[in-house]
Scaffold this active site. Structure first.
Site, PDB file in Angstrom:
ATOM      1  N   ASP A 207       0.864  -1.163   0.000  1.00 45.36           N
ATOM      2  CA  ASP A 207       0.000   0.000   0.000  1.00 45.36           C
ATOM      3  C   ASP A 207       0.910   1.224   0.000  1.00 45.36           C
ATOM      4  O   ASP A 207       2.128   1.105   0.179  1.00 45.36           O
ATOM      5  CB  ASP A 207      -0.899  -0.044   1.245  1.00 45.36           C
ATOM      6  CG  ASP A 207      -1.741   1.201   1.399  1.00 45.36           C
ATOM      7  OD1 ASP A 207      -2.430   1.583   0.436  1.00 45.36           O
ATOM      8  OD2 ASP A 207      -1.685   1.805   2.483  1.00 45.36           O
TER       9      ASP A 207
ATOM     10  N   ASP B 145      -0.191   5.256   0.935  1.00 47.57           N
ATOM     11  CA  ASP B 145      -0.489   6.201   2.011  1.00 47.57           C
ATOM     12  C   ASP B 145      -0.688   5.465   3.332  1.00 47.57           C
ATOM     13  O   ASP B 145      -1.486   4.534   3.417  1.00 47.57           O
ATOM     14  CB  ASP B 145      -1.753   6.998   1.699  1.00 47.57           C
ATOM     15  CG  ASP B 145      -1.653   7.775   0.396  1.00 47.57           C
ATOM     16  OD1 ASP B 145      -1.605   8.999   0.441  1.00 47.57           O
ATOM     17  OD2 ASP B 145      -1.615   7.124  -0.679  1.00 47.57           O
TER      18      ASP B 145
ATOM     19  N   ASP C  95      -1.513  -0.851   5.946  1.00 52.37           N
ATOM     20  CA  ASP C  95      -1.790  -0.271   7.259  1.00 52.37           C
ATOM     21  C   ASP C  95      -3.270  -0.283   7.627  1.00 52.37           C
ATOM     22  O   ASP C  95      -3.623   0.131   8.729  1.00 52.37           O
ATOM     23  CB  ASP C  95      -1.301   1.177   7.295  1.00 52.37           C
ATOM     24  CG  ASP C  95      -2.105   2.064   6.346  1.00 52.37           C
ATOM     25  OD1 ASP C  95      -2.077   1.795   5.132  1.00 52.37           O
ATOM     26  OD2 ASP C  95      -2.768   3.000   6.811  1.00 52.37           O
TER      27      ASP C  95
END
Length: 226
Positions: free
Chosen positions: A10, A12, A176
């Site tokens: 991922d 951001d 995240d």
């Protein structure tokens, strides 16, 4: 991790902290529309599902957007203002998380194939990658609008595997948020979670990843030494 050859990241909240820029653009949008602005910490909990849902959450001031709260034209107009504001940021506040730059280079040198699957609109991704010097590190890059669906749908991860010639069993999803964990599990691959990013104020360990880490250095050690 010796049987894992493809690491899908991922963006951001995993590799970069982009919330300061996103928050500035969201608040510019809200000010333009005559609506109240929000703190960085509040906006942080709205990030992770792409620009459209971020905009809608900001317009209603909450994570859950009630059905019928916004018309499509209202959301379209606001999103356009947001995208223009984000695109026009001249002095970026986006930074890489500690040890990410060194870690990505170490993983590449160790022979892993690196890919990026983000829900951020693809138009913004190349510029950010280039600013960090990461463009050569990633063999495949998908944005939230590169395909008809985005995470938590597993399609972007499966598309990445197919494009690069790997099976899901050879891949790992690293992120995240619950969207990353759901996408990875649905795609049939292991999931590694980082706790410092954007997960709507929830503990990423509640999503039951294969393993979770509080910093990138520990994740790197796990991948390289397992």
């Amino acid at each position: 991790m010796q049987d894992k050859k493809l690491l899908i990241f991922d963006f951001d909240g995993t590799l970069i902290d982009s919330v300061p820029d996103l928050a500035d653009a969201i608040n510019t949008m809200l000010t333009t529309l005559g609506k109240p602005t929000y703190s960085l910490d509040t906006i942080k909990e709205w990030v992770g599902n792409g620009s459209r849902l971020l905009v809608e959450r900001a317009l209603v001031g909450q994570t859950q957007v009630p059905d019928g709260a916004l018309t499509p034209s209202e959301a379209d107009h606001a999103e356009q203002i947001f995208l223009e504001a984000y695109n026009s940021i001249e002095t970026s506040k986006t930074v890489a998380y500690p040890d990410v730059d060194k870690g990505l280079h170490q993983l590449k040198q160790a022979g892993y194939t690196l890919a990026l699957v983000t829900n951020k609109p693809i138009r913004f991704v190349p510029k950010i990658l280039e600013s960090f010097g990461w463009t050569p590190l990633f063999s495949s890059v998908l944005g939230g609008d590169s395909l008809p669906v985005k995470k938590p749908d597993p399609t972007p991860l499966l598309h990445t595997c197919q494009t690069l010639g790997f099976t899901p069993m050879q891949a790992v999803m690293i992120g995240d948020s619950v969207n990353d964990m759901l996408a990875g599990k649905s795609a049939g691959m292991d999931t590694l979670a980082l706790s410092y990013g954007y997960n709507y104020g929830q503990d990423i360990r509640d999503s039951r990843p294969s393993a979770a880490f509080d910093n990138f250095a520990d994740l790197l050690d796990y991948v390289l030494n397992q």
